[in-house]
Design a protein around this motif. Structure first.
Motif, PDB file in Angstrom:
ATOM      1  N   ARG A 120       0.825  -1.209   0.000  1.00  0.00           N
ATOM      2  CA  ARG A 120       0.000   0.000   0.000  1.00  0.00           C
ATOM      3  C   ARG A 120       0.867   1.270   0.000  1.00  0.00           C
ATOM      4  N   VAL A 121       1.972   1.228   0.713  1.00  0.00           N
ATOM      5  CA  VAL A 121       2.896   2.370   0.699  1.00  0.00           C
ATOM      6  C   VAL A 121       3.464   2.571  -0.711  1.00  0.00           C
ATOM      7  N   ALA A 122       3.751   1.463  -1.412  1.00  0.00           N
ATOM      8  CA  ALA A 122       4.236   1.567  -2.792  1.00  0.00           C
ATOM      9  C   ALA A 122       3.183   2.236  -3.680  1.00  0.00           C
ATOM     10  N   PHE A 123       1.896   1.883  -3.483  1.00  0.00           N
ATOM     11  CA  PHE A 123       0.817   2.547  -4.213  1.00  0.00           C
ATOM     12  C   PHE A 123       0.831   4.038  -3.895  1.00  0.00           C
ATOM     13  N   ALA A 124       0.934   4.356  -2.602  1.00  0.00           N
ATOM     14  CA  ALA A 124       0.920   5.756  -2.183  1.00  0.00           C
ATOM     15  C   ALA A 124       2.100   6.528  -2.753  1.00  0.00           C
ATOM     16  N   LEU A 125       3.267   5.888  -2.802  1.00  0.00           N
ATOM     17  CA  LEU A 125       4.445   6.541  -3.367  1.00  0.00           C
ATOM     18  C   LEU A 125       4.228   6.865  -4.839  1.00  0.00           C
ATOM     19  N   ALA A 126       3.625   5.934  -5.569  1.00  0.00           N
ATOM     20  CA  ALA A 126       3.300   6.191  -6.974  1.00  0.00           C
ATOM     21  C   ALA A 126       2.294   7.335  -7.095  1.00  0.00           C
ATOM     22  N   LEU A 127       1.296   7.362  -6.220  1.00  0.00           N
ATOM     23  CA  LEU A 127       0.267   8.401  -6.275  1.00  0.00           C
ATOM     24  C   LEU A 127       0.809   9.775  -5.906  1.00  0.00           C
ATOM     25  N   SER A 128       1.834   9.816  -5.061  1.00  0.00           N
ATOM     26  CA  SER A 128       2.374  11.100  -4.603  1.00  0.00           C
ATOM     27  C   SER A 128       3.082  11.875  -5.704  1.00  0.00           C
ATOM     28  N   THR A 129       3.340  11.243  -6.843  1.00  0.00           N
ATOM     29  CA  THR A 129       3.971  11.930  -7.970  1.00  0.00           C
ATOM     30  C   THR A 129       2.953  12.615  -8.881  1.00  0.00           C
ATOM     31  N   ASP A 130       1.661  12.583  -8.490  1.00  0.00           N
ATOM     32  CA  ASP A 130       0.575  13.164  -9.301  1.00  0.00           C
ATOM     33  C   ASP A 130       0.519  12.538 -10.702  1.00  0.00           C
TER      34      ASP A 130
END
Length: 254
Positions: free
Chosen positions: A157-167
Motif C-alpha cells: 500500500r505504501v508503494a501505491f501511495a508513493l506512486a500516487l504522490s507523484t501526481d
C-alpha cells in the motif's frame, strides 16, 4: 493514452520484447499476463524509461516519450511500482512518501543553503501530498511508523501511495499482490478499482488469475516476448493459444 507501436528490446541475441503493439487505454485497468520470462517487466521498463527500446515507438497523449529518461516520463504522468517494494526502512512511512512529490518541486541547492521561502512552501506541499496519498490507501495511522516495521501488505500500500504522490495520470503496477494472502489480495484489488474511479489509468502485471479476471477491462498476453493475444477477460479465457501457453485448461470458460 499510451500507444505502443512495434516495440522491441534486445539484450544481445535475446529478444525480451519483440514487435509488440498495444495501448494502455485511458480510465481502464489494462492487464498484462504471461509465463515467467515472457517480457512483462521489461515491457513496463520500456514504457517508464528504465530501458531504451531497440526499436519501436511509445507515445503518451500524442507526445513521443520513446527515448525520454525515467524522471522525464514520470513528470509527464507515468508512475510505477516494482515487484519488490524498496523503501527507506529507517525512515518513517510519511518521510518515504515525501520523496515522491519531490519530482514536482523546483528548489535547488541554493534554496537549501539559504532556507528559502520556496523551499519551505514546497516542503509543506510535499508533506500534504504525502498525507493525502496515505489517506487514499488507508494508512493514515501508519504515518509515523518506521517503514521497516510494517507488514508486507502495508508495504504494498505504501508503494501505491508513493506512486500516487507523484501526481500521475498512468500508474503501472508490477505484481502488486505478490506475497500477500487472499484476503489482502481482495483489499488491494479494491484499492486498484478506487484508483480508476478517481480518474487514474492502470497498467497491471499480475500472476493471480482470479484477481486479473475480475479486475481487468483488457488483457494482453505475452509469451517469449511476443504478444499472442489481446482482449476482454472472457476472450482471453477462451483463447486456445493462451490456454496452451499459460492459463491451462482449468481456466477455460471459468
Amino acid at each position: 493514452m499510451l500507444k505502443i507501436e512495434n516495440l522491441s528490446k534486445r539484450f544481445g541475441g535475446l529478444a525480451a520484447v519483440n514487435e509488440v503493439s498495444t495501448s494502455i487505454e485511458k480510465g481502464k485497468i489494462n492487464a498484462i499476463i504471461g509465463p515467467n520470462g515472457a517480457g512483462k517487466t521489461t515491457f513496463f521498463n520500456l514504457i517508464s524509461g528504465v530501458h531504451k527500446p531497440t526499436s519501436g515507438r511509445i507515445t503518451l497523449d500524442g507526445v513521443d516519450v520513446t527515448h525520454l529518461r525515467t524522471d522525464e516520463v514520470a513528470k509527464l504522468g507515468v508512475s510505477r511500482t516494482f515487484q519488490t517494494t524498496a523503501l527507506f526502512d529507517n525512515a518513517s512511512v510519511l518521510d518515504n512518501l515525501i520523496v515522491g512529490h519531490r519530482l514536482r518541486t523546483k528548489s535547488g541547492l541554493w534554496d537549501v543553503l539559504v532556507g528559502s521561502s520556496r523551499l519551505k512552501n514546497e516542503e509543506k506541499v510535499c508533506r500534504e501530498k504525502a498525507r493525502d496519498a496515505l489517506d487514499f490507501v488507508g494508512l493514515s495511522h501508519m504515518a509515523n511508523r518506521m517503514a521497516g516495521d510494517i507488514s508486507q501488505e502495508e508495504r504494498k500500500r505504501v508503494a501505491f501511495a508513493l506512486a500516487l504522490s507523484t501526481d500521475p495520470k498512468v500508474v503501472l503496477l508490477d505484481e502488486p499482490a505478490g506475497g500477500v494472502n487472499p484476503d489482502e489480495t481482495v483489499g488491494l484489488a479494491d484499492l486498484i478499482r478506487k484508483m480508476v474511479k478517481h480518474g487514474l489509468t492502470v497498467g497491471l502485471i499480475e500472476h493471480k488469475m482470479n484477481m486479473i479476471m475480475s479486475l481487468a477491462d483488457k488483457i494482453m498476453v505475452l509469451n517469449y516476448g511476443e504478444k499472442i493475444a489481446e482482449g476482454t477477460p472472457a476472450e482471453i479465457r477462451a483463447n486456445p493459444a493462451v490456454i496452451d501457453a499459460y492459463l491451462g485448461s482449468e481456466h477455460a470458460d471459468a
